[in-house]
Motif scaffolding. Structure first.
Motif, PDB file in Angstrom:
ATOM      1  N   ALA A  13       0.606  -1.287   0.064  1.00 29.20           N
ATOM      2  CA  ALA A  13       0.108   0.078   0.006  1.00 29.20           C
ATOM      3  C   ALA A  13       0.833   1.359   0.146  1.00 29.20           C
ATOM      4  O   ALA A  13       2.048   1.050   0.380  1.00 29.20           O
ATOM      5  N   THR A  14       0.357   2.140  -0.476  1.00 25.12           N
ATOM      6  CA  THR A  14       1.102   3.700  -0.677  1.00 25.12           C
ATOM      7  C   THR A  14       0.903   4.309   0.656  1.00 25.12           C
ATOM      8  O   THR A  14       0.001   3.938   1.332  1.00 25.12           O
ATOM      9  N   LEU A  18      -2.276   4.528   3.157  1.00 30.32           N
ATOM     10  CA  LEU A  18      -2.316   4.322   4.720  1.00 30.32           C
ATOM     11  C   LEU A  18      -2.681   5.426   5.261  1.00 30.32           C
ATOM     12  O   LEU A  18      -3.340   5.355   6.437  1.00 30.32           O
ATOM     13  N   VAL A  19      -2.349   6.751   4.997  1.00 30.91           N
ATOM     14  CA  VAL A  19      -2.804   7.900   5.614  1.00 30.91           C
ATOM     15  C   VAL A  19      -4.381   8.156   5.458  1.00 30.91           C
ATOM     16  O   VAL A  19      -5.073   8.441   6.596  1.00 30.91           O
ATOM     17  N   SER A  20      -4.839   7.755   4.285  1.00 30.32           N
ATOM     18  CA  SER A  20      -6.178   7.737   4.029  1.00 30.32           C
ATOM     19  C   SER A  20      -6.858   7.023   4.892  1.00 30.32           C
ATOM     20  O   SER A  20      -7.999   7.350   5.629  1.00 30.32           O
ATOM     21  N   ALA A  21      -6.485   5.476   5.150  1.00 31.69           N
ATOM     22  CA  ALA A  21      -7.280   4.585   6.003  1.00 31.69           C
ATOM     23  C   ALA A  21      -7.094   5.439   7.312  1.00 31.69           C
ATOM     24  O   ALA A  21      -7.941   5.227   8.330  1.00 31.69           O
ATOM     25  N   VAL A  71     -14.588  -0.019   5.111  1.00 36.49           N
ATOM     26  CA  VAL A  71     -14.343   1.162   4.130  1.00 36.49           C
ATOM     27  C   VAL A  71     -12.501   1.612   4.375  1.00 36.49           C
ATOM     28  O   VAL A  71     -12.162   1.796   3.316  1.00 36.49           O
ATOM     29  N   ALA A  72     -12.139   1.440   5.621  1.00 40.24           N
ATOM     30  CA  ALA A  72     -10.771   1.715   5.729  1.00 40.24           C
ATOM     31  C   ALA A  72      -9.788   0.641   4.892  1.00 40.24           C
ATOM     32  O   ALA A  72      -8.795   0.962   4.396  1.00 40.24           O
ATOM     33  N   LEU A  73     -10.186  -0.545   5.103  1.00 44.02           N
ATOM     34  CA  LEU A  73      -9.678  -1.490   4.435  1.00 44.02           C
ATOM     35  C   LEU A  73      -9.631  -1.412   2.848  1.00 44.02           C
ATOM     36  O   LEU A  73      -8.754  -1.739   2.240  1.00 44.02           O
ATOM     37  N   GLY A  74     -10.814  -0.889   2.244  1.00 47.26           N
ATOM     38  CA  GLY A  74     -10.965  -0.673   0.987  1.00 47.26           C
ATOM     39  C   GLY A  74     -10.007   0.649   0.552  1.00 47.26           C
ATOM     40  O   GLY A  74      -9.274   0.408  -0.517  1.00 47.26           O
ATOM     41  N   ALA A  75      -9.734   1.495   1.545  1.00 48.13           N
ATOM     42  CA  ALA A  75      -8.898   2.494   1.161  1.00 48.13           C
ATOM     43  C   ALA A  75      -7.424   2.177   0.965  1.00 48.13           C
ATOM     44  O   ALA A  75      -6.559   2.735   0.283  1.00 48.13           O
ATOM     45  N   VAL A  76      -6.943   0.969   1.513  1.00 49.57           N
ATOM     46  CA  VAL A  76      -5.698   0.589   1.402  1.00 49.57           C
ATOM     47  C   VAL A  76      -5.662  -0.371   0.058  1.00 49.57           C
ATOM     48  O   VAL A  76      -4.375  -1.102   0.056  1.00 49.57           O
TER      49      VAL A  76
END
Length: 270
Positions: A13-14, A18-21, A71-76
């Motif tokens: 993951a970028t 990670l920050v987004s999650a 949703v957080a898992l989708g963000a990564v």
């Protein structure tokens, strides 16, 4: 230096993901807290009992936290659809083999909140434990003891056991037991006890107080003082009557016997 949009080694993951999650988790947690608080506030305006409102609030919080994590898992970059399908399959498998108790506790919690054998703030005895009801969750009910201990009881044990509710009714009867010696003038002893009860400002006149002879015991004639009072005054009245009857009988020369054991020591012949 790794670019902000390049995947990190061993993670995939970028940094941006990670920050987004992390932001999603933090903001989602705050939003969930606000939504649950607003939900509870709106539900309190209805005629639902506080116990039901608390139960529904906790249930909503769990659902929101699950959504936020997905949703957080989708963000990564994790595919959410297979995750949901896999999670459903795992949950189904676990339910089939080992979570019958979980479903039972959940169902029991629903029945407790719907039929309300207990409510928040009430003093109850459940499964041999006594305390005031401080909360009910999806799986368990919490009692707080007078010495500030918290007791957690699975909902299935609450629903499946005898429940004694000490504070549901507005009035309670105070019973104070005391023994007098054989040979005592019982009419006088009963009159003194009745005068004591009737002089107490927190004792109700309806139902009428009474003094009953309950037993002819081995060393005493047992009397029971019976006085009705408001539930919130129960312990104060019980303490006052217990202390008062002892002091009154002592002052009036009425003997309150207690068990005695005579020990005879004999010298053995030499």
């Amino acid at each position: 230096m790794v670019a902000f949009d390049e995947p990190l080694p061993y993670i995939g993951a970028t940094p941006f993901q990670l920050v987004s999650a992390l932001i999603i988790l933090i903001v989602g947690y705050i939003v969930a807290k606000i939504l649950v608080a607003l939900f509870k506030k709106s539900m309190r305006k209805t005629k639902l009992p506080p116990l039901v409102v608390e139960f529904l609030g906790r249930f909503l919080a769990v659902l929101l936290y699950v959504v936020i994590i997905i949703v957080a898992l989708g963000a990564v970059g994790i595919s959410v659809s297979p995750l949901i399908l896999g999670l459903s399959a795992v949950i189904g498998l676990i339910l089939g083999f080992g979570l019958q108790d979980t479903l039972t506790n959940l169902a029991a919690g629903v029945w407790i909140t719907a039929l309300r054998p207990i409510d928040l703030g009430e003093v109850v005895e459940v499964s041999g434990q006594t305390g005031s009801v401080s909360g009910i969750g999806l799986m368990s009910t919490e009692l707080k003891t007078p010495d500030n201990k918290v007791i957690t009881i699975p909902n299935k044990l609450v629903w499946g056991s005898i429940i004694v509710n000490y504070t549901r009714m507005p009035t309670r009867r105070v019973n104070v037991d005391i023994g007098v010696a054989y040979g005592t003038d019982l009419d006088r002893a009963i009159k003194l006890a009745m005068d004591l009860i009737q002089s107490h400002p927190k004792v109700l006149s309806d139902p009428e107080p009474a003094v009953a002879i309950t037993a002819l015991a081995d060393s005493s004639i047992n009397l029971q003082l019976r006085a009705w009072t408001k539930t919130e005054d129960y312990w104060a009245v019980k303490g006052d009557l217990t202390k008062g009857i002892y002091e009154l009988y002592t002052k009036e020369g009425i003997e309150i016997p207690f068990p005695q054991l005579d020990v005879h020591v004999r010298e053995m012949p030499k």
